[in-house]
Design an enzyme around this catalytic site. Structure first.
Site, PDB file in Angstrom:
ATOM      1  CG  LEU A 132      -7.373 -15.630   6.307  1.00  0.00           C
ATOM      2  CD1 LEU A 132      -8.067 -16.592   7.326  1.00  0.00           C
ATOM      3  CD2 LEU A 132      -6.187 -14.703   6.916  1.00  0.00           C
ATOM      4  N   GLY A 170     -17.224 -13.293   2.702  1.00  0.00           N
ATOM      5  CA  GLY A 170     -17.886 -12.589   3.734  1.00  0.00           C
ATOM      6  C   GLY A 170     -16.500 -12.431   4.917  1.00  0.00           C
ATOM      7  CB  ILE A 174      -6.408 -16.993  -3.025  1.00  0.00           C
ATOM      8  CG1 ILE A 174      -7.589 -17.165  -2.148  1.00  0.00           C
ATOM      9  CG2 ILE A 174      -5.059 -17.789  -2.345  1.00  0.00           C
ATOM     10  CD1 ILE A 174      -7.322 -16.440  -0.715  1.00  0.00           C
ATOM     11  CD  GLN A 179      12.479  27.538  -6.444  1.00  0.00           C
ATOM     12  OE1 GLN A 179      11.321  27.875  -6.236  1.00  0.00           O
ATOM     13  NE2 GLN A 179      13.556  27.984  -5.831  1.00  0.00           N
ATOM     14  CD  GLN A 208       0.684  16.205 -11.507  1.00  0.00           C
ATOM     15  OE1 GLN A 208       0.031  15.120 -11.441  1.00  0.00           O
ATOM     16  NE2 GLN A 208       0.432  17.484 -11.940  1.00  0.00           N
ATOM     17  CD  GLU A 253      -0.682 -10.191   3.032  1.00  0.00           C
ATOM     18  OE1 GLU A 253      -1.094 -10.545   4.163  1.00  0.00           O
ATOM     19  OE2 GLU A 253      -0.347 -10.974   2.267  1.00  0.00           O
ATOM     20  CB  SER A 272      -4.794   1.906   4.477  1.00  0.00           C
ATOM     21  OG  SER A 272      -3.939   1.674   3.669  1.00  0.00           O
TER      22      SER A 272
END
Length: 389
Positions: free
Chosen positions: A124, A128, A156, A280, A337, A365, A368
Site C-alpha cells: 500500500l 508520497g 513493505i 524501590q 534502565q 500501520e 502514533s
C-alpha cells in the site's frame, strides 16, 4: 469469541513451548544471519502458524479475532522476526482476500498462504502516500481483459521474499482520494515485477522490508480483488482495522518478554548487598511495565471481542494500536534502565535488541500521530451518531 476453549488452550500451550524451546535459542542466529532459518520456517508452517486467521474451508483454523490476538501475544514473546515471517500470511497478506476476495480468488490463493507455500505481502505505502493512503499514485489501466500496473511501493514488510502482493492502485485517474483505488493480486513471477534488497534498518533483523517496483505489469482482470473497481480503499480499511488489533497484540507480547527479562535480571543482580529488585525505584520501573502490559492486554481483548460481535471498531482499533505500541516503547526503555549498562551492551543482554525492535511499532500501520488524529475523527463521528455509541 472463543469457540472451543480446550482446543485453544492446547494451541496456546504449544505456541508458548515453541517460543521458549525453538525461538529463544535461535534469536542470536537470526540477528547474525538476518533471516529466519529455513528449517524454522518449515517448522512454523507444519504447525499451522501461517494460516491462523484463514477460514477452515481454505486450509486454516479460522481463528476468531479474540483467538488470534491470544495466539499473537504468545507467538510474539520472542524476536520480532519470527512472528513477522508468518504475520503477513495470517494478517495483512491474506486479509484482503478473506474479507473481499471472490470465491475463485480465495480457492486459488488462501490454501497456499495457509500452508506457507506462498508468502504474502500488503503493498500500500508509497513515497508520497503513507499515512494518507488515498494519495497513492500507482496506476492500473484497463487493457482488454487485463490491467497494466505502474508504480512503486516502499516500506513493505516481506517484500523481498514475498510470492504474491496485495497491491493498491488507482484505476480511475480522474477521481481523487479513495474512490478511484482498487486492489489487485500481483504475483512475483509476472513480467515487470521486481523488489529491492532488504533495507538496512535500526532493528528487526531477520524481517525483510523493502520496495516493490511495478513496470508495465500485466495483471489478469480476474486478479482484481472482489471483481469490482473502486473498492480497494474500503478493502484496505477492513484489512487495517483488523490488523491494528492484531498488531496491538503483537506489541504486547514483546512487552511481556521484556518485563520477564527485566524481572529475572533484577532478582539476580546485587548491589550494596541486596537484590536490585528490592530498591524501590527499580521496583517502580517494573510495576509501571506491568501496568502498561495489563492495560494494553485489556484494550486488545475488549476490542477483539467487539469485532467478533460485529461492532464498528474503527475507533477502538486505533486506540489499541496507539496505546500498545507506545506502551511497548515505554516498557523497553524501563527494561534497559533496570539492566543499567548491561542493557545497552548487546554482548551482555538481549534487551538491547528488543529496545531497537519495538521502536518500529510506533510507525507502521499508522504512526502514533496519525492514530491520535483518527481517534478524534472517529470520536466526532460517534458524537454525530455515526457508528457505535
Amino acid at each position: 469469541m472463543i469457540r472451543d476453549q480446550e482446543k485453544l488452550d492446547t494451541l496456546l500451550l504449544n505456541v508458548h513451548r515453541w517460543v521458549r524451546d525453538v525461538a529463544h535459542p535461535s534469536e542470536d542466529r537470526v540477528e547474525a544471519e538476518d533471516c529466519v532459518p529455513d528449517e524454522i520456517v518449515a517448522d512454523m508452517a507444519a504447525r499451522g502458524y501461517f494460516g491462523w486467521s484463514i477460514p477452515e474451508e481454505y486450509g486454516g483454523p479460522g481463528l476468531t479475532t479474540e483467538e488470534l490476538v491470544l495466539g499473537a501475544m504468545e507467538l510474539s514473546q520472542c524476536a520480532v522476526a519470527f512472528r513477522a515471517r508468518v504475520g503477513t500470511n495470517t494478517g495483512i497478506g491474506s486479509e484482503a482476500l478473506v474479507a473481499d476476495g471472490t470465491e475463485a480468488q480465495k480457492r486459488e490463493y488462501l490454501p497456499r498462504l495457509a500452508s506457507g507455500e506462498l508468502t504474502g505481502s500488503f503493498a500500500l505505502t508509497e513515497p508520497g502516500a503513507g499515512s494518507d493512503a488515498s494519495a497513492l499514485t500507482t496506476v492500473a489501466v484497463r487493457d482488454g481483459d487485463d490491467y497494466v500496473l505502474n508504480g512503486m511501493k516502499c516500506y513493505i514488510t516481506n517484500a523481498p521474499i514475498a510470492d504474491i502482493f496485495t497491491v493498491m492502485a488507482r484505476t480511475d485517474p480522474d477521481t481523487a482520494g479513495a474512490r478511484g483505488v482498487s486492489a489487485f493480486i500481483v504475483e512475483r513471477g509476472m513480467p515487470g515485477v521486481s523488489t529491492s534488497a532488504p533495507y538496512k534498518m535500526m532493528g528487526q533483523r531477520g524481517s525483510p522490508v523493502g520496495e516493490v517496483h511495478l513496470d508495465n505489469v500485466r495483471v489478469p482482470g480476474r486478479n482484481l480483488i472482489g471483481g469490482v473497481e473502486g473498492q480497494g480503499f474500503r478493502t484496505a480499511m477492513k484489512v487495517l482495522n483488523k490488523q491494528r488489533i492484531h498488531l496491538a497484540a503483537l506489541c504486547t507480547g514483546p512487552s511481556i518478554r521484556m518485563l520477564d527479562l527485566a524481572m529475572t535480571h533484577a532478582e539476580g543482580r546485587e548491589q550494596s548487598g541486596q537484590k536490585i529488585i528490592d530498591f524501590q525505584l527499580v521496583a517502580a520501573l517494573l510495576a509501571d511495565c506491568r501496568v502498561d502490559i495489563e492495560a494494553a492486554r485489556a484494550l486488545v481483548m475488549q476490542t477483539a471481542r467487539a469485532r467478533d460481535a460485529g461492532e464498528d471498531i474503527a475507533l477502538e482499533a486505533s486506540i489499541c494500536k496507539y496505546f500498545a505500541s507506545e506502551a511497548a516503547s515505554r516498557v523497553a526503555d524501563r527494561a534497559v534502565q533496570v539492566f543499567g549498562g548491561a542493557g545497552y551492551v548487546a554482548d551482555h543482554a538481549s534487551i538491547e535488541r528488543y529496545y531497537r525492535d519495538v521502536r518500529l511499532f510506533r510507525l507502521y500501520e499508522g504512526t502514533s500521530q496519525i492514530h491520535q488524529l483518527n481517534i478524534v475523527k472517529q470520536e466526532r463521528r460517534r458524537r454525530q451518531g455515526v457508528g457505535r455509541a
